[in-house]
Design a protein around this motif. Sequence first.
Motif: not given
Length: 147
Positions: A69, A102, A105-106
């Motif tokens: 993360f 983002t 998260l990805t």
Amino acid sequence: MKLAPTITIGILAVSMTTPVYAAEAALDPLPQFTITDAETLFENNAKPTQLAALSQQEMKETEGAWVNFAIGGAVGFGSYALTNYYNNRPITWRGSLYSIGTGALTGGMGGALIRASGGGLAGQIAWRPNMLASNFGASQYSRYRRW
């Protein structure tokens, strides 16, 4: 001519995603949800929560789970900052936080999904293109909002 790189990246991202073919199956009728089911959902029986300490093996398995993360968030912000610097656009708080979110998260979920699918080359083939495509889609939304 700034549209050409966007189109090229879009074509590459779409070409790398793995198509999914669903087989048709006979669907069983769904069970009916009764009022008794609804009442038991929200019943408070005040039982104590069952807690157990993690074993040493479980502690080792969860150790460092936040790293994907953090790296994803750093890469997300770095790519946002470099893109805005290159295009002579200001770096905004909203755009920075969106890019960090983002990316985290990805990066975090992608790493977990790759490990869950067995890791190695098979995990990379199964999840990496989808992560790249979702990150590209998120960046296009950010570009649409002009963050």
